[in-house]
Scaffold this active site. Sequence first.
Site, PDB file in Angstrom:
ATOM      1  N   ASP A  13       0.819  -1.209   0.000  1.00 27.57           N
ATOM      2  CA  ASP A  13       0.000   0.000   0.000  1.00 27.57           C
ATOM      3  C   ASP A  13       0.856   1.264   0.000  1.00 27.57           C
ATOM      4  O   ASP A  13       1.995   1.260   0.469  1.00 27.57           O
ATOM      5  CB  ASP A  13      -0.871   0.057   1.258  1.00 27.57           C
ATOM      6  CG  ASP A  13      -2.079  -0.844   1.180  1.00 27.57           C
ATOM      7  OD1 ASP A  13      -2.197  -1.612   0.201  1.00 27.57           O
ATOM      8  OD2 ASP A  13      -2.909  -0.808   2.105  1.00 27.57           O
ATOM      9  N   HIS A 156       3.560  -2.249   3.243  1.00 21.66           N
ATOM     10  CA  HIS A 156       3.585  -0.863   2.763  1.00 21.66           C
ATOM     11  C   HIS A 156       4.923  -0.542   2.100  1.00 21.66           C
ATOM     12  O   HIS A 156       5.985  -0.838   2.678  1.00 21.66           O
ATOM     13  CB  HIS A 156       3.352   0.114   3.924  1.00 21.66           C
ATOM     14  CG  HIS A 156       1.978   0.009   4.527  1.00 21.66           C
ATOM     15  ND1 HIS A 156       1.646  -0.986   5.414  1.00 21.66           N
ATOM     16  CD2 HIS A 156       0.868   0.763   4.355  1.00 21.66           C
ATOM     17  CE1 HIS A 156       0.371  -0.834   5.783  1.00 21.66           C
ATOM     18  NE2 HIS A 156      -0.117   0.221   5.144  1.00 21.66           N
TER      19      HIS A 156
END
Length: 208
Positions: A13, A156
Amino acid sequence: MSSGKKYLALTFDDGPNSSTTADVLDVLESFGVRASFFLIGQNVTPQSIPMIKRQLSLGCTVECHSWSHPHMGSMEVEQIKSEVFRTDQLIQMHTGRIPEFFRPPYIDLSETLFNSVDKPFICGSDCKDWDDSVSCDERVRMILDSAKEGQIFLLHDMEGNSKTVDALKRIIPILLESGFTFVTVPELFKCYSVDPNVRGKIWSNVLE
């Protein structure tokens, strides 16, 4: 069903960027594995577009993580649709493909959100790697502890997240040696012949 292999998916992400995203792609390429990247629309810039091209060249997929990473559970329909539509349009411009999957920022959900976004929702097991105080060792342990067939991992590639890059270098070979095969999110559902289009569901494992 699958051919007896054990499949799972790495997802990332908050990109793209030209620093951590590049480092993540270096690790993926070194092991010959694919992943899915959930992009923030406003992070797609002239500097980061080459990262999207490289993701595609490595067989990765690019998915939607909203335009500006807001809390979408409290948003009205038109705000939600704008966040998703703008991101989809920009990604399509650079990939030729409208994102198939959506991950809501902060996994902040509402009935309005489910009813406004016509895509399967993806969550995944995480290692709290958005928190810089979580050590590389802790990230490795949390991912390995939750590894099982059909699992989606939520990581992430935000700028400066070097601990996750280091954790990947340890996690991937261990899971490969354990018999797992890394695929993209769309591939994961296909491997297990699972239809992801279930209204009101958010997926962390395609078998659950």
